[in-house]
Write a protein that holds these residues in place. Structure first.
Motif, PDB file in Angstrom:
ATOM      1  N   LEU A 168       0.794  -1.114  -0.028  1.00 16.45           N
ATOM      2  CA  LEU A 168      -0.062   0.002   0.019  1.00 16.45           C
ATOM      3  C   LEU A 168       0.801   1.249  -0.075  1.00 16.45           C
ATOM      4  CD1 LEU A 168      -2.956   0.695   0.029  1.00 16.45           C
ATOM      5  CD2 LEU A 168      -2.928   0.746   2.606  1.00 16.45           C
ATOM      6  N   TYR A 169       1.877   1.340   0.639  1.00 14.17           N
ATOM      7  CA  TYR A 169       2.662   2.572   0.914  1.00 14.17           C
ATOM      8  C   TYR A 169       3.316   2.922  -0.425  1.00 14.17           C
ATOM      9  CZ  TYR A 169       2.156   2.879   6.088  1.00 14.17           C
ATOM     10  OH  TYR A 169       1.596   3.212   7.151  1.00 14.17           O
ATOM     11  N   PRO A 170       4.084   1.747  -1.135  1.00 11.04           N
ATOM     12  CA  PRO A 170       4.672   1.993  -2.291  1.00 11.04           C
ATOM     13  C   PRO A 170       3.649   2.352  -3.379  1.00 11.04           C
ATOM     14  CG  PRO A 170       5.580   0.060  -1.461  1.00 11.04           C
ATOM     15  CD  PRO A 170       4.559   0.286  -0.569  1.00 11.04           C
ATOM     16  N   VAL A 171       2.510   1.914  -3.506  1.00  9.12           N
ATOM     17  CA  VAL A 171       1.596   2.460  -4.408  1.00  9.12           C
ATOM     18  C   VAL A 171       1.112   3.880  -4.369  1.00  9.12           C
ATOM     19  CG1 VAL A 171      -0.896   2.162  -5.004  1.00  9.12           C
ATOM     20  CG2 VAL A 171       0.370   0.177  -4.864  1.00  9.12           C
ATOM     21  N   TYR A 172       0.922   4.312  -2.857  1.00 10.34           N
ATOM     22  CA  TYR A 172       0.614   5.663  -2.517  1.00 10.34           C
ATOM     23  C   TYR A 172       1.964   6.777  -3.090  1.00 10.34           C
ATOM     24  CZ  TYR A 172       0.777  10.138  -0.143  1.00 10.34           C
ATOM     25  OH  TYR A 172       0.934  11.330   0.526  1.00 10.34           O
ATOM     26  N   LEU A 173       3.013   6.067  -2.593  1.00  6.22           N
ATOM     27  CA  LEU A 173       4.274   7.190  -3.054  1.00  6.22           C
ATOM     28  C   LEU A 173       4.634   7.038  -4.547  1.00  6.22           C
ATOM     29  CD1 LEU A 173       6.640   5.643  -0.316  1.00  6.22           C
ATOM     30  CD2 LEU A 173       5.635   8.003  -0.329  1.00  6.22           C
ATOM     31  N   SER A 174       4.049   6.134  -5.484  1.00 11.42           N
ATOM     32  CA  SER A 174       4.363   6.023  -6.743  1.00 11.42           C
ATOM     33  C   SER A 174       3.345   6.951  -7.482  1.00 11.42           C
ATOM     34  CB  SER A 174       4.382   4.647  -7.289  1.00 11.42           C
ATOM     35  OG  SER A 174       4.415   4.533  -8.705  1.00 11.42           O
ATOM     36  N   LEU A 223      13.911   3.717  -6.146  1.00 11.54           N
ATOM     37  CA  LEU A 223      14.772   3.795  -5.214  1.00 11.54           C
ATOM     38  C   LEU A 223      14.208   4.677  -4.199  1.00 11.54           C
ATOM     39  CD1 LEU A 223      17.646   3.311  -4.050  1.00 11.54           C
ATOM     40  CD2 LEU A 223      18.485   5.549  -5.458  1.00 11.54           C
ATOM     41  N   MET A 224      13.690   6.063  -4.368  1.00 14.91           N
ATOM     42  CA  MET A 224      13.023   6.874  -3.519  1.00 14.91           C
ATOM     43  C   MET A 224      11.836   6.118  -2.545  1.00 14.91           C
ATOM     44  SD  MET A 224      12.628  10.201  -6.020  1.00 14.91           S
ATOM     45  CE  MET A 224      11.712  11.200  -4.757  1.00 14.91           C
ATOM     46  N   ILE A 225      11.296   5.287  -3.062  1.00  9.81           N
ATOM     47  CA  ILE A 225      10.382   4.351  -2.478  1.00  9.81           C
ATOM     48  C   ILE A 225      10.953   3.485  -1.535  1.00  9.81           C
ATOM     49  CG2 ILE A 225       8.517   2.419  -2.500  1.00  9.81           C
ATOM     50  CD1 ILE A 225       7.682   3.471  -5.161  1.00  9.81           C
ATOM     51  N   GLY A 226      12.113   2.916  -1.929  1.00 11.90           N
ATOM     52  CA  GLY A 226      12.787   1.909  -1.017  1.00 11.90           C
ATOM     53  C   GLY A 226      13.396   2.743   0.146  1.00 11.90           C
ATOM     54  N   GLU A 227      13.797   4.186  -0.226  1.00 11.82           N
ATOM     55  CA  GLU A 227      14.534   4.785   1.160  1.00 11.82           C
ATOM     56  C   GLU A 227      13.529   5.004   1.986  1.00 11.82           C
ATOM     57  OE1 GLU A 227      16.129   7.740  -1.317  1.00 11.82           O
ATOM     58  OE2 GLU A 227      17.971   6.530  -1.600  1.00 11.82           O
ATOM     59  N   THR A 228      12.317   5.408   1.685  1.00 13.28           N
ATOM     60  CA  THR A 228      11.209   5.890   2.345  1.00 13.28           C
ATOM     61  C   THR A 228      10.852   4.440   3.056  1.00 13.28           C
ATOM     62  OG1 THR A 228      10.476   7.486   0.799  1.00 13.28           O
ATOM     63  CG2 THR A 228       8.794   6.919   2.522  1.00 13.28           C
ATOM     64  N   TRP A 256       1.629  14.157   2.111  1.00 15.14           N
ATOM     65  CA  TRP A 256       2.415  13.450   2.823  1.00 15.14           C
ATOM     66  C   TRP A 256       3.696  13.060   2.142  1.00 15.14           C
ATOM     67  CZ3 TRP A 256       0.100   9.866   7.111  1.00 15.14           C
ATOM     68  CH2 TRP A 256      -0.512  10.350   7.954  1.00 15.14           C
ATOM     69  N   ASP A 257       4.768  12.798   3.093  1.00 15.99           N
ATOM     70  CA  ASP A 257       5.988  12.404   2.471  1.00 15.99           C
ATOM     71  C   ASP A 257       6.781  11.757   3.672  1.00 15.99           C
ATOM     72  OD1 ASP A 257       8.353  12.518   1.131  1.00 15.99           O
ATOM     73  OD2 ASP A 257       8.020  14.654   0.317  1.00 15.99           O
ATOM     74  N   PHE A 258       8.005  11.660   3.577  1.00 13.46           N
ATOM     75  CA  PHE A 258       8.833  10.729   4.646  1.00 13.46           C
ATOM     76  C   PHE A 258       8.589  11.174   5.832  1.00 13.46           C
ATOM     77  CE2 PHE A 258      12.557  10.029   7.184  1.00 13.46           C
ATOM     78  CZ  PHE A 258      12.777   8.645   7.281  1.00 13.46           C
ATOM     79  N   ASN A 259       8.374  12.560   6.415  1.00 15.95           N
ATOM     80  CA  ASN A 259       8.218  13.008   7.582  1.00 15.95           C
ATOM     81  C   ASN A 259       6.836  12.346   8.106  1.00 15.95           C
ATOM     82  OD1 ASN A 259      10.797  14.062   7.757  1.00 15.95           O
ATOM     83  ND2 ASN A 259      10.167  15.914   6.974  1.00 15.95           N
ATOM     84  N   LEU A 316       6.574   8.573   8.926  1.00 18.86           N
ATOM     85  CA  LEU A 316       7.655   8.158   9.845  1.00 18.86           C
ATOM     86  C   LEU A 316       7.012   7.536  10.929  1.00 18.86           C
ATOM     87  CD1 LEU A 316      10.546   7.888  10.442  1.00 18.86           C
ATOM     88  CD2 LEU A 316      10.517  10.184  11.602  1.00 18.86           C
ATOM     89  N   LEU A 317       6.159   8.278  11.612  1.00 14.60           N
ATOM     90  CA  LEU A 317       5.452   7.503  12.838  1.00 14.60           C
ATOM     91  C   LEU A 317       4.753   6.324  12.494  1.00 14.60           C
ATOM     92  CD1 LEU A 317       5.031   7.518  15.929  1.00 14.60           C
ATOM     93  CD2 LEU A 317       3.207   9.095  15.685  1.00 14.60           C
ATOM     94  N   PRO A 318       3.706   6.107  11.400  1.00 14.13           N
ATOM     95  CA  PRO A 318       2.991   5.076  11.070  1.00 14.13           C
ATOM     96  C   PRO A 318       3.735   3.700  10.858  1.00 14.13           C
ATOM     97  CG  PRO A 318       1.909   6.950  10.091  1.00 14.13           C
ATOM     98  CD  PRO A 318       3.305   7.404  10.929  1.00 14.13           C
ATOM     99  N   GLN A 319       5.243   3.992  10.104  1.00 11.19           N
ATOM    100  CA  GLN A 319       5.921   3.062   9.705  1.00 11.19           C
ATOM    101  C   GLN A 319       6.791   2.660  10.823  1.00 11.19           C
ATOM    102  OE1 GLN A 319       7.972   2.680   5.593  1.00 11.19           O
ATOM    103  NE2 GLN A 319       8.093   4.794   5.712  1.00 11.19           N
ATOM    104  N   ILE A 320       7.156   3.365  11.911  1.00 11.31           N
ATOM    105  CA  ILE A 320       7.732   2.840  13.145  1.00 11.31           C
ATOM    106  C   ILE A 320       6.991   2.060  14.061  1.00 11.31           C
ATOM    107  CG2 ILE A 320       8.495   3.604  15.368  1.00 11.31           C
ATOM    108  CD1 ILE A 320       9.703   6.152  13.733  1.00 11.31           C
TER     109      ILE A 320
END
Length: 532
Positions: free
Chosen positions: A308-314, A322-327, A376-379, A382-386
């Motif tokens: 789900l997260y990569p689909v949103y980011l893409s 690479l940017m998706i992977g870093e996030t 929404w970006d990396f910041n 961050l908390l949902p992914q942690i």
């Protein structure tokens, strides 16, 4: 009680003996087990390693948009058939022979994938890779709960839990880096060197059990064929259903019928055959039955959110692989750091309480993510992914211990296959449900937003006028470009709203699982190790 320990017939020194007694296994056994863990890591990693690099593979093989998803689907279908079969094969061949053969076959298939020049070749090689690699995954779980004493499960269970959850989580990161830095071929070539080392190490070091070749004389070919038809068709329907509008598509409908027929025959053989392909008696154990259900839900949280997260980011943010992977790497770091904590808490807390905390952490993470916007970006992620990474470990360790830790040793190999199958099926069902909700809610939100931007509404006309004036200064046909730009903005906003809806559904699911955790049987203290 201390016991005499020898290693290859040589009495160790008192210091070495204390170390061996503490861990409960010999150095050779420990080294062999670690080699198996690394082999399992490779097999699970390859589920998701291609997910962020499908466009590169598509370009390299001149594949169509309809064909390229099969690079992942063929692997999943083949793997889901092998996982439950691995229990019987491990008993018939021994863990050593099965795992060594699987490591060799997986490595060879990986090399073949790198040589593929057409999409048909790639699909075939990926199916072989998934089928053979699937034999490595359950073997590690079975050995972990039969080789090590119960007192050391606070160390072993976090280790295999971390590998089982970390591998698919960092798959997009690893894949994005390899395809961007080198080429898509290295998504598969990266397995060759480590695969050879794993095969050699397991062959030389693993000697945990003896083979029972007589099991092949009673092999249930009808049951195996029915299981392959049942699970393979189910995986196909779940993977392809959302893209082709489910049963409105004749192929999906046909495979759904085959799935039902295969399932009926498979369960009939499972209950009537002298030696069924998969023994279902482990489900009589309440903890294993509930644990398998939790493993199913964990598959949704693991594979569903990794998708789900990569689909949103893409789609919304326009990130490359690479940017998706870093996030996405944040979740992997959180899991790695949480593994020792999970092991420590497993000694201090009732595992049911630990599971509740984990699932509530999952629910909190998805609830926070339900406030997602187009910015929404990396910041913000961050908390949902942690929370997701920490919760995965807090859930996985007690679920593993409660599900497999109290089963008798003769059931472990078969039960391990069923347990891991449930996690993979959970991922497949989760992806199907997520895609279906995304598509349905996207249509609904598009309809509502179109009503908000229709002619006559001041906000819509002012926005369109501003876009038209801005674009007219750059291109000749600014009015038409402004209309297209507004349509894209509306669609992007509808997509974000549909993502938020999926996160709300997942929040309700994980919160419900937290309550269900108390239905598991309270573990007794001092449960003996399955193999001791």
């Amino acid at each position: 009680m201390a016991q005499d320990i020898t290693f290859d017939g040589v009495q160790p020194s008192p210091q070495e003996a204390r170390k061996l007694e503490w861990i409960g296994v010999t150095p050779r056994q420990l080294a062999g087990f670690l080699a198996m863990v690394f082999g399992m890591f490779m097999a699970i990693l390859d589920i998701q390693i291609v997910s962020a690099s499908l466009s590169e593979i598509q370009a390299g093989l001149s594949a169509s948009a309809d064909e390229i998803p099969w690079v992942q689907t063929s692997y999943l279908i083949a793997e889901v058939v092998m996982i439950p079969l691995s229990g019987l094969l491990a008993r018939a061949l021994s863990t050593r022979v099965l795992f060594t053969s699987a490591a060799i076959g997986f490595t060879a298939a990986s090399a073949l994938c790198a040589t593929a020049t057409t999409i048909d070749q790639m699909i075939l090689y990926r199916a072989i890779q998934g089928f053979i690699g699937g034999g490595m995954i359950p073997s590690v779980f079975a050995v972990a709960f039969s080789l090590f004493p119960a007192s050391k499960r606070n160390i072993v269970s976090p280790m295999i839990g971390l590998v089982a959850t970390l591998a698919p989580t960092i798959g997009p990161t690893v894949g994005g880096y390899l395809s961007n830095t080198f080429s898509w071929h290295w998504l598969f070539l990266v397995n060759v060197g480590p695969g050879i080392i794993v095969a050699i190490a397991v062959f030389l070091l693993v000697d945990f059990d003896e083979p029972d070749h007589s099991l092949f004389r009673r092999f249930d070919f009808i049951g195996f064929g029915a299981m392959a038809l049942f699970l393979g068709s189910m995986e196909y329907v779940l993977e392809e259903g959302p893209r082709y509008d489910w049963f409105d598509d004749s192929t999906i409908f046909t495979f759904a019928i085959l799935c039902v027929l295969g399932g009926l025959i498979f369960f009939w053989r499972a209950f009537t055959a002298v030696q069924p392909i998969v023994e279902l008696r482990a489900f009589r154990d309440r903890n294993f039955a509930f644990g398998s259900t939790f493993s199913f839900i964990m598959g949704i949280g693991l594979y569903g959110l990794t998708y789900l997260y990569p689909v949103y980011l893409s789609q919304v943010r326009g990130y490359d692989a690479l940017m998706i992977g870093e996030t996405m790497f944040v979740t992997g770091v959180a899991m790695f750091l949480a593994a020792p904590l999970a092991g420590r808490l497993s000694q201090m807390l009732d595992p049911r309480v630990m599971m509740m905390i984990g699932f509530l952490g999952f629910a909190l993470g998805t609830y926070i993510a339900s406030g997602i916007t187009v910015d929404w970006d990396f910041n913000e992620l961050l908390l949902p992914q942690i929370l997701r990474g920490v919760s995965l470990m807090l859930c996985m360790v007690p679920i593993n211990n409660l599900s497999l830790g109290t089963l008798p040793p003769e059931q472990l190999k078969n039960a391990s296959g069923l347990y891991n199958l449930m996690r993979n099926l959970g991922g497949a069902v989760g992806l199907a449900v997520i895609n279906t909700v995304l598509n349905n809610r996207l249509d609904l939100h598009l309809q509502r937003l179109h009503e908000s931007v229709r002619w006559g509404r001041d906000v819509a006309e002012d926005t369109l006028l501003g876009l038209s004036q801005q674009l007219s200064a750059q291109i000749p046909d600014g009015d038409l470009a402004a209309m297209k730009q507004l349509a894209l903005l509306v669609r992007r906003q509808a997509a974000v709203l549909s993502f938020a809806d999926v996160f709300i559904v997942l929040t309700a699911l994980f919160a419900g699982m937290a309550l269900l955790a108390m239905f598991m049987k309270k573990p007794t203290d001092g449960v003996p190790a399955a193999g001791h």
